[in-house]
Design a protein around this motif. Structure first.
Motif, PDB file in Angstrom:
ATOM      1  N   ASP A  37      56.258  68.998  59.321  1.00 33.09           N
ATOM      2  CA  ASP A  37      56.920  69.814  60.343  1.00 33.09           C
ATOM      3  C   ASP A  37      55.893  70.415  61.296  1.00 33.09           C
ATOM      4  O   ASP A  37      56.093  70.434  62.509  1.00 33.09           O
ATOM      5  CB  ASP A  37      57.741  70.935  59.704  1.00 33.09           C
ATOM      6  N   TYR A  38      54.787  70.889  60.742  1.00 40.20           N
ATOM      7  CA  TYR A  38      53.736  71.479  61.570  1.00 40.20           C
ATOM      8  C   TYR A  38      53.156  70.429  62.511  1.00 40.20           C
ATOM      9  O   TYR A  38      52.956  70.684  63.700  1.00 40.20           O
ATOM     10  CB  TYR A  38      52.637  72.068  60.676  1.00 40.20           C
ATOM     11  N   GLN A  40      54.622  67.730  63.617  1.00 43.18           N
ATOM     12  CA  GLN A  40      55.626  67.407  64.632  1.00 43.18           C
ATOM     13  C   GLN A  40      55.680  68.486  65.706  1.00 43.18           C
ATOM     14  O   GLN A  40      55.802  68.180  66.891  1.00 43.18           O
ATOM     15  CB  GLN A  40      56.999  67.238  63.987  1.00 43.18           C
ATOM     16  N   GLN A  41      55.588  69.741  65.309  1.00 46.66           N
ATOM     17  CA  GLN A  41      55.601  70.837  66.286  1.00 46.66           C
ATOM     18  C   GLN A  41      54.381  70.734  67.198  1.00 46.66           C
ATOM     19  O   GLN A  41      54.490  70.944  68.403  1.00 46.66           O
ATOM     20  CB  GLN A  41      55.616  72.191  65.583  1.00 46.66           C
ATOM     21  N   GLN A  42      53.236  70.411  66.622  1.00 45.60           N
ATOM     22  CA  GLN A  42      52.033  70.287  67.435  1.00 45.60           C
ATOM     23  C   GLN A  42      52.177  69.132  68.421  1.00 45.60           C
ATOM     24  O   GLN A  42      51.769  69.238  69.573  1.00 45.60           O
ATOM     25  CB  GLN A  42      50.804  70.072  66.540  1.00 45.60           C
ATOM     26  N   GLN A  44      54.976  67.932  69.659  1.00 44.42           N
ATOM     27  CA  GLN A  44      55.947  68.314  70.679  1.00 44.42           C
ATOM     28  C   GLN A  44      55.314  69.245  71.701  1.00 44.42           C
ATOM     29  O   GLN A  44      55.555  69.118  72.894  1.00 44.42           O
ATOM     30  CB  GLN A  44      57.163  68.986  70.040  1.00 44.42           C
ATOM     31  N   GLN A  45      54.506  70.173  71.241  1.00 38.45           N
ATOM     32  CA  GLN A  45      53.850  71.094  72.165  1.00 38.45           C
ATOM     33  C   GLN A  45      52.845  70.350  73.036  1.00 38.45           C
ATOM     34  O   GLN A  45      52.679  70.665  74.209  1.00 38.45           O
ATOM     35  CB  GLN A  45      53.145  72.216  71.407  1.00 38.45           C
ATOM     36  N   GLU A  46      52.195  69.344  72.474  1.00 40.97           N
ATOM     37  CA  GLU A  46      51.192  68.587  73.215  1.00 40.97           C
ATOM     38  C   GLU A  46      51.841  67.766  74.326  1.00 40.97           C
ATOM     39  O   GLU A  46      51.305  67.660  75.423  1.00 40.97           O
ATOM     40  CB  GLU A  46      50.450  67.663  72.260  1.00 40.97           C
ATOM     41  N   ARG A 100      43.561  77.710  62.177  1.00 39.29           N
ATOM     42  CA  ARG A 100      44.718  77.925  63.042  1.00 39.29           C
ATOM     43  C   ARG A 100      45.141  79.400  63.030  1.00 39.29           C
ATOM     44  O   ARG A 100      45.399  79.992  64.064  1.00 39.29           O
ATOM     45  CB  ARG A 100      45.886  77.048  62.593  1.00 39.29           C
TER      46      ARG A 100
END
Length: 103
Positions: A37-38, A40-42, A44-46, A100
Motif C-alpha cells: 500500500d505504501y 502504491q501511494q508513493q 501515485q504521488q510520483e 521517511r
C-alpha cells in the motif's frame, strides 16, 4: 490416566504451535500488504500531475505544533521498532521507514 494426560498435553502443544505459526504468518502478510500500500501511494504521488504554483489553495491548513510533530514521530518510531522486533520488518525496511518518518 497417564496416557490421557499425555494425549491432552500433546494436543495442547500442537494447538499452541499451530496458533503461534498462524499468528506469525498473519502478521507477516499484514506487513507485506502495508508495504505494498505504501509503495502504491508513493507511485501515485510520483505520477500525480503537479499543481501549478498559481493554483495553490488560498488558505493553507495550520501546521502542527513542534511538540505534536515530535510526539507523532516518536510514536511512529516506536511502532516501527515493535514491527522490527516481531520480525515483520527487515533491517532494510526498518531503515527506509525510519528515514521517511524523520524526513
Amino acid at each position: 490416566m497417564p496416557g490421557l494426560l499425555r494425549g491432552v498435553a500433546r494436543t495442547a502443544v500442537v494447538a499452541g504451535t499451530a496458533t503461534a505459526v498462524s499468528n506469525r504468518v498473519s502478521r507477516r502478510q499484514a506487513g507485506r500488504w502495508a508495504q505494498q500500500d505504501y509503495a502504491q501511494q508513493q507511485a501515485q504521488q510520483e505520477y500525480a500531475p503537479q499543481q501549478p504554483a498559481a493554483a495553490a489553495p488560498a488558505a493553507a491548513p495550520a501546521a502542527p505544533s513542534t511538540d505534536d510533530e515530535m510526539t507523532s514521530k516518536i510514536d511512529q518510531l516506536k511502532e516501527l521498532g515493535e514491527l522490527k522486533a516481531q520480525g515483520i520488518l527487515t533491517e532494510e525496511e526498518f531503515a527506509a521507514q525510519k528515514r521517511r518518518v524523520l524526513g
